[in-house]
Design an enzyme around this catalytic site. Sequence first.
Site, PDB file in Angstrom:
ATOM      1  N   CYS A  73       0.850  -1.180   0.000  1.00  0.00           N
ATOM      2  CA  CYS A  73       0.000   0.000   0.000  1.00  0.00           C
ATOM      3  C   CYS A  73       0.893   1.240   0.000  1.00  0.00           C
ATOM      4  O   CYS A  73       1.667   1.451   0.950  1.00  0.00           O
ATOM      5  CB  CYS A  73      -0.869  -0.031   1.259  1.00  0.00           C
ATOM      6  SG  CYS A  73      -1.803   1.491   1.522  1.00  0.00           S
ATOM      7  N   CYS A 183       0.279   3.763  -6.211  1.00  0.00           N
ATOM      8  CA  CYS A 183      -0.785   3.102  -5.442  1.00  0.00           C
ATOM      9  C   CYS A 183      -0.924   1.714  -6.048  1.00  0.00           C
ATOM     10  O   CYS A 183      -0.995   1.576  -7.280  1.00  0.00           O
ATOM     11  CB  CYS A 183      -2.091   3.882  -5.578  1.00  0.00           C
ATOM     12  SG  CYS A 183      -3.540   2.973  -4.988  1.00  0.00           S
TER      13      CYS A 183
HETATM   14  N1  DGL Z   1      -3.712   0.489  -2.586  1.00  0.00           N
HETATM   15  C1  DGL Z   1      -3.396   1.460  -1.586  1.00  0.00           C
HETATM   16  C2  DGL Z   1      -2.237   2.306  -1.977  1.00  0.00           C
HETATM   17  O1  DGL Z   1      -1.325   1.744  -2.556  1.00  0.00           O
HETATM   18  C3  DGL Z   1      -4.559   2.129  -0.882  1.00  0.00           C
HETATM   19  C4  DGL Z   1      -5.520   2.850  -1.738  1.00  0.00           C
HETATM   20  C5  DGL Z   1      -6.727   3.361  -0.976  1.00  0.00           C
HETATM   21  O2  DGL Z   1      -7.364   2.584  -0.253  1.00  0.00           O
HETATM   22  O3  DGL Z   1      -7.016   4.545  -1.112  1.00  0.00           O
HETATM   23  O4  DGL Z   1      -2.140   3.473  -1.721  1.00  0.00           O
END
Ligand code: DGL
Length: 268
Positions: A73, A183
């Site tokens: 994440c 992301c």
């Molecule tokens: N997939 C996550 C990231 O890499 C979180 C995205 C989210 O929930 O806003 O930032």
Amino acid sequence: MDPRPIGVFDSGLGGLTALRELRRLMPEEKFVYFGDTGRLPYGEKTLAELRVMAVQNLRLMEQQGVKAILVACGTLSSNTPEILDGFPIPSFGVLRPSVRAMAEAPGDGALGILATAATIRSGAFERALRLACPGREIIPVPCPDLVPLIESGHCSPSDPLLRAAAERYTAALQGASAVLLGCTHYGIVEEALRCFLPAETLLVSAAACGAEAVREFLEAQGLRGAGRGEERYLVSGDPAAFEASASLLLGRSIAGHVRPVPVMRIVL
Ligand code: DGL
């Protein structure tokens, strides 16, 4: 040799792009994946909330008896690096390996960062890239609409809502040599983003960079497993919805491997 599983977590489907890569690199390993769909999107949370959530999620992974954790994440990796670094189980985010890959990308044009609002607000990717690549133009672009679109099934490159968002978010990146998918969700819609960028622009996946960092660590420490490869999934939101979307994304059914866990309360 270490038979314990590797923990991987994210707010939802995004971290599966990292899990897919981890499985490709290390098919013999066991994995426990936590999709915190009961609390997404992380990109709209405050720093104080993200700090609490990082600790809660790391502890949940610890309870699963994992040997290492990939925080798949960008939002937590960029907002809570000190929490990852201080955790007793080796915990890796996507920030450092992604910056390394961006710095090694060919070309001397601008470096773009597509990420959630909270990631861009932290400034962490931007600062690290400026240090690694002095003098280079860095273009950070917050993409608040992408995660809600992806989690609600707007993933096809022909989806009009997704295409409109992809066009909007890539508009400032037309001269970039490399663009970071900062992301982990964005790998799911890479094809749509690619449609609006010049063919020569390199797309760097934060998810893949994080997966490679975990592989390197386990290899160097002699902690690789040697089993048949297994996966378990913990989900804080609707397990059936996660099972359906994840099976589609991974290209195989994960039915029977998904277990619901309660939504953890954020007390500030
Ligand atoms: N997939 C996550 C990231 O890499 C979180 C995205 C989210 O929930 O806003 O930032």
